[in-house]
Enzyme design. Structure first.
Site, short mmCIF file in Angstrom:
data_model
loop_
_atom_site.label_atom_id
_atom_site.label_comp_id
_atom_site.label_asym_id
_atom_site.label_seq_id
_atom_site.Cartn_x
_atom_site.Cartn_y
_atom_site.Cartn_z
N HIS A 96 0.83 -1.21 0.00
CA HIS A 96 0.00 0.00 0.00
C HIS A 96 0.87 1.27 0.00
O HIS A 96 0.38 2.34 0.33
CB HIS A 96 -0.90 0.02 1.24
CG HIS A 96 -1.76 -1.18 1.39
ND1 HIS A 96 -2.67 -1.57 0.44
CD2 HIS A 96 -1.84 -2.10 2.39
CE1 HIS A 96 -3.29 -2.67 0.85
NE2 HIS A 96 -2.80 -3.02 2.02
N HIS A 118 -7.27 -4.35 -0.90
CA HIS A 118 -6.62 -5.62 -1.19
C HIS A 118 -7.28 -6.31 -2.38
O HIS A 118 -7.09 -7.50 -2.62
CB HIS A 118 -6.69 -6.56 0.02
CG HIS A 118 -6.18 -5.96 1.28
ND1 HIS A 118 -7.01 -5.32 2.17
CD2 HIS A 118 -4.92 -5.87 1.78
CE1 HIS A 118 -6.28 -4.87 3.19
NE2 HIS A 118 -5.01 -5.19 2.97
#
Length: 329
Positions: A56, A215
């Site tokens: 991320h 995700h």
């Protein structure tokens, strides 16, 4: 999917070494790369620690530095860091007046940060981020997910910690900012975890996933690709409804790329989202645009809105110097 890597087993370690070298004036790596910490900590200040699975970036390590986090714990890609990482980070950056954990609402992160909190000898507290309005429960969560609004909470709390707020004050402020923040995203392509070597989900050339998680988790629905204006209308309207904003409200607008979308398109989305907000009488007084809370190379973006008051804006504007954000110094 092609990746720049030497060995799938060492992607995270090599990336952390490069990050620490590139920003050695701001951060340093903990032993065995368990955490990234500020190079110089400030005694007498509450320490802010966050973390989560890699993939991320620049979240969270990119937000370590003056005016934001004191340490960040990186897990393997899309995998929570361990409680020991969090404990060692807390002991390394403790300023003697407490530790505040900022935790995105994902089951693994929640469990491990809670274990670290229970095991830690220092006074500590937790702020939970759950800004994603797309779904109530998801593949990895009970309750709403924590997504790009995490950046806004870390920035505002970081400034408040620098001015000397107590642990109790910071936890209350964090909960207030979280309550005033809402996000929703859309994916145009999947991400690919290097170890898996194949896309996390399949999506057609002319489809999009509305409400996707960071995700690649499913969102609200899979639909044909729409125009940017239509996408902005759906995402921003969902956020507005959740926050129940009224005309005249001032807001911070974050348009966040997921890693595979160029700035040209992100700024186009800024313009589209701004138009939606203006039609509702909501005034954007601060903007942030870029890929800050990503999902590897996934194409798409999220829209985050924070209902701002004078204190939030003062803290947002306060000086910050991290690898990913810098202004005022």
């Amino acid at each position: 999917m092609k990746n720049l890597m030497n060995n799938v087993e060492t992607v995270l370690q090599e990336s952390l070494d490069g990050f620490a070298a590139a920003h050695s004036n701001i951060v340093t790596l903990g032993a065995e790369r368990e955490f990234v910490r500020r190079k110089t900590c400030k005694p007498g200040k509450v320490a802010l620690i966050s973390g989560g699975g890699a993939g991320h970036e620049p979240l969270h390590a990119g937000f370590v530095g003056h005016g934001m986090l004191d340490a960040a714990c990186p897990g393997q890609i899309f995998t929570s860091p361990t409680p020991n990482q969090m404990l060692n980070a807390a002991q390394a950056v403790d300023g003697g007046v407490g530790v505040l954990f900022i935790v995105k609402n994902y089951s693994g992160d929640m469990m491990n940060f809670q274990m670290a909190s229970d095991m830690l000898d220092q006074e500590n507290a937790i702020v939970i981020v759950n800004d994603d309005v797309a779904v109530e429960d998801s593949t990895y969560t009970t309750g709403r997910r924590g997504v790009a609004g995490t950046l806004i909470i870390e920035k505002i709390l970081g400034a408040a910690a620098e001015r000397g707020d107590s642990l109790e004050q910071l936890q209350a402020l964090g909960n207030a900012v979280n309550k005033a923040t809402a996000s929703m995203g859309v994916a145009l392509t999947s991400c690919t975890v290097p170890a898996a070597g194949k896309p996390t989900f399949q999506i057609g050339m002319h489809e999009m996933e509305v409400g996707v998680g960071i995700h690649g988790e499913p969102g609200r629905r899979r639909v044909p690709l729409a125009s940017a204006d239509d996408i902005a209308e759906e995402l921003t309207s969902a956020v507005l409804k959740d926050l129940a904003l009224t005309a005249g409200q001032e807001v911070i607008l974050l348009v966040n790329g997921f890693g595979g979308t160029p700035m040209l398109e992100l700024y186009l989305m800024v313009n589209a989202a701004r138009g939606v907000l203006e039609r509702h009488g909501v005034k954007v007084v601060r903007y942030l645009t870029g890929s800050y809370v990503t999902s590897l190379e996934m194409a798409g973006c999220s829209i985050t809105v924070t209902a701002a008051n004078s204190e939030f804006l003062e803290l947002w504007d306060a000086p910050v110097h991290t690898a990913a954000l810098r202004w005022g110094m």
